[in-house]
Design a protein around this motif. Sequence first.
Motif, short mmCIF file in Angstrom:
data_model
loop_
_atom_site.label_atom_id
_atom_site.label_comp_id
_atom_site.label_asym_id
_atom_site.label_seq_id
_atom_site.Cartn_x
_atom_site.Cartn_y
_atom_site.Cartn_z
N GLN A 1 33.79 15.36 -0.85
CA GLN A 1 34.24 14.14 -1.38
C GLN A 1 33.32 12.75 -1.58
O GLN A 1 33.64 11.95 -2.35
N VAL A 2 32.19 12.84 -0.86
CA VAL A 2 31.32 11.78 -0.98
C VAL A 2 30.23 12.20 -2.04
O VAL A 2 29.33 13.08 -1.79
N LYS A 3 30.08 11.28 -3.05
CA LYS A 3 29.04 11.52 -3.96
C LYS A 3 27.55 11.06 -3.21
O LYS A 3 27.48 9.93 -3.06
N SER A 4 26.68 12.11 -3.44
CA SER A 4 25.40 11.62 -3.00
C SER A 4 24.25 12.06 -4.10
O SER A 4 24.57 13.02 -4.78
N LYS A 5 23.01 11.42 -4.20
CA LYS A 5 22.01 12.09 -4.92
C LYS A 5 21.64 13.39 -4.54
O LYS A 5 21.45 14.31 -5.35
N ARG A 6 21.61 13.69 -3.41
CA ARG A 6 21.34 15.01 -2.87
C ARG A 6 21.89 15.37 -1.24
O ARG A 6 22.05 14.40 -0.50
N ALA A 7 22.37 16.42 -1.29
CA ALA A 7 23.09 16.73 -0.11
C ALA A 7 22.38 18.09 0.26
O ALA A 7 22.14 19.09 -0.44
N VAL A 8 21.72 18.27 1.55
CA VAL A 8 20.97 19.55 1.97
C VAL A 8 21.88 19.83 3.20
O VAL A 8 21.90 19.35 4.27
N ARG A 9 22.26 21.18 3.17
CA ARG A 9 22.61 21.77 4.63
C ARG A 9 21.41 22.35 5.45
O ARG A 9 20.77 22.88 4.89
N LEU A 10 21.53 21.74 6.62
CA LEU A 10 20.37 22.08 7.36
C LEU A 10 20.37 23.51 8.07
O LEU A 10 21.47 23.82 8.63
N ASN A 11 19.17 23.86 8.34
CA ASN A 11 18.97 25.51 8.89
C ASN A 11 18.84 25.00 10.50
O ASN A 11 17.81 25.39 10.99
N VAL A 12 20.16 24.65 11.17
CA VAL A 12 20.14 24.57 12.41
C VAL A 12 21.29 25.24 13.27
O VAL A 12 22.25 25.74 12.37
N SER A 13 21.28 25.70 14.50
CA SER A 13 22.12 26.70 15.16
C SER A 13 23.60 26.04 15.32
O SER A 13 24.43 26.61 15.46
N GLY A 14 23.47 24.69 15.45
CA GLY A 14 24.72 24.01 15.74
C GLY A 14 25.07 22.86 15.39
O GLY A 14 24.21 22.31 14.64
N ALA A 15 26.16 22.02 15.67
CA ALA A 15 26.62 20.53 15.36
C ALA A 15 25.61 19.66 16.36
O ALA A 15 26.49 19.12 17.27
N PHE A 16 24.34 19.51 16.35
CA PHE A 16 23.68 18.69 17.29
C PHE A 16 24.41 17.15 16.95
O PHE A 16 24.73 16.71 15.94
N HIS A 17 24.33 16.29 18.08
CA HIS A 17 24.42 14.93 18.25
C HIS A 17 26.14 14.74 17.48
O HIS A 17 26.09 13.97 16.86
N SER A 18 26.92 15.65 18.05
CA SER A 18 28.15 15.53 17.86
C SER A 18 29.11 16.11 19.14
O SER A 18 28.48 16.66 19.85
#
Length: 294
Positions: free
Chosen positions: A174-191
């Motif tokens: 939905q949100v247009k951005s210059k760049r979107a990067v899916r992070l290589n982490v194990s979980g949804a930190f800080h959520s």
Amino acid sequence: MMTKTAWVFPGQGSQAIGMGIDLLELPEAMAKFEQAESILGWSVAEICQSQDDKVSHTLYTQPCLYVVESILADLLKATGQHPDYVAGHSLGEYSALYTSGVFSFEDGLRLIKRRAELMDSASDGMMAALLGFDRAQLEMAIEQTPDVVLANDNNAGQVVISGTPKAVEAILSQVKSKRAVRLNVSGAFHSPLMADAAAQFKTILDAVPFESAQIPVLSNVDPTPSTDPAVLKDRLNRQMTGTVRWREISLQLPQEGVDRVVEVGPGKVLTGIIKRTCPDLVLKTIGSLAELSS
């Protein structure tokens, strides 16, 4: 007018193969590495030198960064330098609390060891970084999408979102951005998806005695400086599920009269992030022995 300095400590994402290895030639650093090994049951120096990037595995990243950052802060203090404020990004908040005398090196490392284990085993979530986007559009999309939150508000043009894979992908579409990067982490930190891990962590955190901070700390979940141990512990307790409000921390520093910021730890991630928010601050990085003596 006196120059006021803040020391800031980076978190996960700043680690690099070989970090901290130059410190091994110093006896006081060696003692800390040995202490760390007796608590962790593995060698920070070995992991940092491992060529298959073991240091980027959450389980190892967090303790390794804490150990290296703590040693660098101690060495800086030994040269007679002392900050007026400290702050750390996510994991880096532990190095900031250690540096301000809130808990011992060992207590901090025991907390980090458990935090890393809990975060490493928290699956089912994902995180993505967005660069160059319309903030109002992003905030509205997050508000209207369940199971996704703003995890790291780094600066005006760089944030990280966190949540269920479905919800994160919905935002990215939905949100247009210059760049979107899916992070290589194990979980949804800080959520809120970290609530179970946070609840388990709280029992360990509650058992660790906190002292009054000798240097005011700006926390991730609340950028107002504090030295009160109960306040600092409560903020740390909320950190695993709460947003890293780094943009607000950056803005708070000049409000406190800070004109110089030293990033203590590997890399230049935080100086890069702060530069965008506060272009007038003098920024310096101390990530190695060479930079310590420069």
